[in-house]
Design an enzyme around this catalytic site. Sequence first.
Site, PDB file in Angstrom:
ATOM      1  N   PHE A   1      -9.046  18.299 -25.296  1.00  0.00           N
ATOM      2  CA  PHE A   1      -9.416  17.296 -25.423  1.00  0.00           C
ATOM      3  C   PHE A   1     -10.866  17.136 -24.829  1.00  0.00           C
ATOM      4  O   PHE A   1     -10.999  17.860 -23.978  1.00  0.00           O
ATOM      5  CB  PHE A   1      -8.572  15.909 -25.013  1.00  0.00           C
ATOM      6  N   ASP A   2     -11.960  16.348 -25.222  1.00  0.00           N
ATOM      7  CA  ASP A   2     -13.043  16.470 -24.575  1.00  0.00           C
ATOM      8  C   ASP A   2     -13.206  16.161 -23.120  1.00  0.00           C
ATOM      9  O   ASP A   2     -13.910  16.718 -22.070  1.00  0.00           O
ATOM     10  CB  ASP A   2     -14.191  15.402 -24.979  1.00  0.00           C
TER      11      ASP A   2
ATOM     12  N   HIS B   1     -21.567  10.960 -26.216  1.00  0.00           N
ATOM     13  CA  HIS B   1     -21.257  10.073 -27.214  1.00  0.00           C
ATOM     14  C   HIS B   1     -20.994   8.506 -26.785  1.00  0.00           C
ATOM     15  O   HIS B   1     -21.142   7.529 -27.368  1.00  0.00           O
ATOM     16  CB  HIS B   1     -19.864  10.361 -27.973  1.00  0.00           C
TER      17      HIS B   1
ATOM     18  N   ASP C   1      -0.394  18.465 -21.846  1.00  0.00           N
ATOM     19  CA  ASP C   1      -1.231  17.374 -21.787  1.00  0.00           C
ATOM     20  C   ASP C   1      -0.218  16.402 -22.759  1.00  0.00           C
ATOM     21  O   ASP C   1      -0.339  16.335 -23.742  1.00  0.00           O
ATOM     22  CB  ASP C   1      -2.672  17.435 -22.490  1.00  0.00           C
TER      23      ASP C   1
ATOM     24  N   TYR D   1       0.864  -1.119  -0.133  1.00  0.00           N
ATOM     25  CA  TYR D   1      -0.073   0.103  -0.076  1.00  0.00           C
ATOM     26  C   TYR D   1       0.718   1.283  -0.103  1.00  0.00           C
ATOM     27  O   TYR D   1       0.662   2.204  -0.759  1.00  0.00           O
ATOM     28  CB  TYR D   1      -1.010   0.012   1.186  1.00  0.00           C
TER      29      TYR D   1
ATOM     30  N   ALA E   1      -0.200  12.858 -23.421  1.00  0.00           N
ATOM     31  CA  ALA E   1      -0.538  11.648 -23.748  1.00  0.00           C
ATOM     32  C   ALA E   1       0.223  11.002 -24.888  1.00  0.00           C
ATOM     33  O   ALA E   1       0.411   9.973 -24.939  1.00  0.00           O
ATOM     34  CB  ALA E   1      -2.169  11.741 -24.320  1.00  0.00           C
TER      35      ALA E   1
ATOM     36  N   LYS F   1      -1.842   5.901 -23.998  1.00  0.00           N
ATOM     37  CA  LYS F   1      -1.336   6.016 -25.315  1.00  0.00           C
ATOM     38  C   LYS F   1       0.188   5.911 -25.258  1.00  0.00           C
ATOM     39  O   LYS F   1       0.716   4.700 -25.424  1.00  0.00           O
ATOM     40  CB  LYS F   1      -1.542   7.666 -25.603  1.00  0.00           C
TER      41      LYS F   1
HETATM   42  C1  P70 Z   1      -8.765   8.801 -27.327  1.00  0.00           C
HETATM   43  C2  P70 Z   1      -8.934   8.856 -25.743  1.00  0.00           C
HETATM   44  C3  P70 Z   1      -7.820  10.540 -24.189  1.00  0.00           C
HETATM   45  C4  P70 Z   1      -7.181  11.687 -23.746  1.00  0.00           C
HETATM   46  C5  P70 Z   1      -6.476  12.464 -24.837  1.00  0.00           C
HETATM   47  C6  P70 Z   1      -5.718  13.331 -24.263  1.00  0.00           C
HETATM   48  C7  P70 Z   1      -5.098  14.315 -25.397  1.00  0.00           C
HETATM   49  C8  P70 Z   1      -6.684  13.084 -22.239  1.00  0.00           C
HETATM   50  C9  P70 Z   1      -7.167  12.057 -22.470  1.00  0.00           C
HETATM   51  C10 P70 Z   1      -7.981  11.306 -21.320  1.00  0.00           C
HETATM   52  C11 P70 Z   1     -10.616   8.906 -25.299  1.00  0.00           C
HETATM   53  C12 P70 Z   1     -11.222   8.213 -26.093  1.00  0.00           C
HETATM   54  C13 P70 Z   1     -12.026   8.716 -27.131  1.00  0.00           C
HETATM   55  C14 P70 Z   1     -12.757   8.182 -28.106  1.00  0.00           C
HETATM   56  C15 P70 Z   1     -12.690   6.703 -27.809  1.00  0.00           C
HETATM   57  C16 P70 Z   1     -12.265   6.097 -26.801  1.00  0.00           C
HETATM   58  C17 P70 Z   1     -11.419   6.673 -25.918  1.00  0.00           C
HETATM   59  N1  P70 Z   1      -8.220   9.931 -25.192  1.00  0.00           N
HETATM   60  N2  P70 Z   1      -5.689  13.947 -23.068  1.00  0.00           N
HETATM   61  O1  P70 Z   1      -8.953   7.890 -27.891  1.00  0.00           O
HETATM   62  O2  P70 Z   1      -7.283  10.216 -20.989  1.00  0.00           O
HETATM   63  O3  P70 Z   1      -8.878   8.325 -21.573  1.00  0.00           O
HETATM   64  O4  P70 Z   1      -6.728   8.148 -19.991  1.00  0.00           O
HETATM   65  O5  P70 Z   1      -8.850   9.336 -19.207  1.00  0.00           O
HETATM   66  O6  P70 Z   1      -6.487  11.916 -25.946  1.00  0.00           O
HETATM   67  O7  P70 Z   1      -8.246   9.887 -27.796  1.00  0.00           O
HETATM   68  P1  P70 Z   1      -8.070   8.847 -20.312  1.00  0.00           P
END
Ligand code: P70
Length: 480
Positions: free
Chosen positions: A134-135, A458, A224, A82, A226, A267
């Site tokens: 990102f969304d 979505h 960010d 832990y 990723a 990623k």
């Molecule tokens: C994607 C996935 C996640 C993402 C990102 C960036 C630039 C943060 C995050 C959040 C999410 C996704 C979209 C459509 C379908 C499935 C999944 N991107 N910043 O595919 O990260 O998902 O680990 O919480 O692209 O682009 P997390």
Amino acid sequence: MPHRGLAELSEPLAWAEPYRTKMVEAIPMTTREERKRFIAAAGYNPFRLRADQVSIDLLTDSGTAAMSDTQWSALMQGDESYAGSRSFARLQEAVAEVLGFPYVLPTHQGRAAENVLFHTLVQPGQIVPNNMHFDTTKAHVHNRRARPVNLVIPEGRDPQKPHPFKGNMDVDALEALLEKEGANVALVMLTVTCNNNGGQPVSMENIRSVSRVARRHGVPLFLDAARFAENAYFIKQREPGYRDVPLCDIVREMMGYADGCTMSAKKDGLVNIGGFVAFRDEELYRRASQFGILYEGFLTYGGLSGRDMEALAAGLREVLDEHYLAARTGQVRYLWEQLDALGIPLVTPVGGHGVYVDAGRFLPHFRHDDFPGWALSVALYEEAGVRACEIGTVLAGRNPETGEHDYPEQELLRLAIPRRVYSYRHMDVVAEGLRRVWQRREELPAYRFVYEPPVLRHFTATFAPEPIAAPASRSTHPAG
Ligand code: P70
């Protein structure tokens, strides 16, 4: 002969993937009739399909990578204590070595890192500029009752405009915002690569300039990160002066301009789950720790198991292998070149983690609220069993203040390529599927919501198709 992009490489070994297969996973095979039934039963939402109804899954490059034998063996060494886990120490070392940040809070994925960081830095009513949020990032800014602002350069808003770094932030616009709003700007973010406009990279010069402006106004800059490795590879390929700089130095320079980063390790961490938020400053890390503990878990695991942290530590080092990144970006380019040769409208130039089809131009007779990217995703699944993802009006959601669709600047269909999973031949199947959809593009229906969830709609929405009038009688693309 290999395709154009590969033929340029003089070393034949560079034509193929720099790894071989040790374990295989069967691909589900389906018929057209079955697929039509499956997608109807899923409410015409590809997210609601069962994965065994999908043959080639390009929904996302997130959490879908194949791990290496090195990662699988690291997994066995996970320390599940832990507190004070040895695996955490290994992760911390990898983050410090690869990214240069001494402080790290593990999180279960990227959006959790955003949650922790924004609880630390963002107050209600504040503004967060990003090249393009990102969304999930946008949703977490809204969740703090703050306002996300996208400041990508104008070229980055136009799918057709050629520019080597379409993820760049408009530095003058940032300067103007900081002059006007100053103290009200919580932090500046740069998403590398910029996912929403095509996996487009940000140049080193731009990161440097953004950092200088943010610093002058006393506002922290976070990346960010990723897809940091893919971004670094593009800097090496496309930015003058970096061709001979080792990738690890490019990454360290990129991160050197920032106060920290959020990371979706699903990623470029090459793992199936995981994330973190990293800091340069101890005081900021201390403040964030409180939220890390509250929302994720104790400091030395934060929502991950010891074995997850081991695999991630290995992945962070592996992802900077230049042969891997050449094959990775080369495979994406291979698909892009095939579709481009067919005359299918694409986001130009090719990005890092997928091919983005310009659905607005593919279906010019669709309005934004006919959901052109969504219609293409359903058609491609029905045609070839390929699952892709709309990045358009459906994903953008509604403006929380007005309740209207938050129309994005681009209606896209993203073919995201998982890392180290599919072969060149799989890309041929995708291209053929899309060619057939292209041939019957005037017959595709629009989609209407049957069930529309209030946030991140979505993922769980359901839809019904609705025939759309012949192109000649419709107005052109922009929102009506
Ligand atoms: C994607 C996935 C996640 C993402 C990102 C960036 C630039 C943060 C995050 C959040 C999410 C996704 C979209 C459509 C379908 C499935 C999944 N991107 N910043 O595919 O990260 O998902 O680990 O919480 O692209 O682009 P997390």
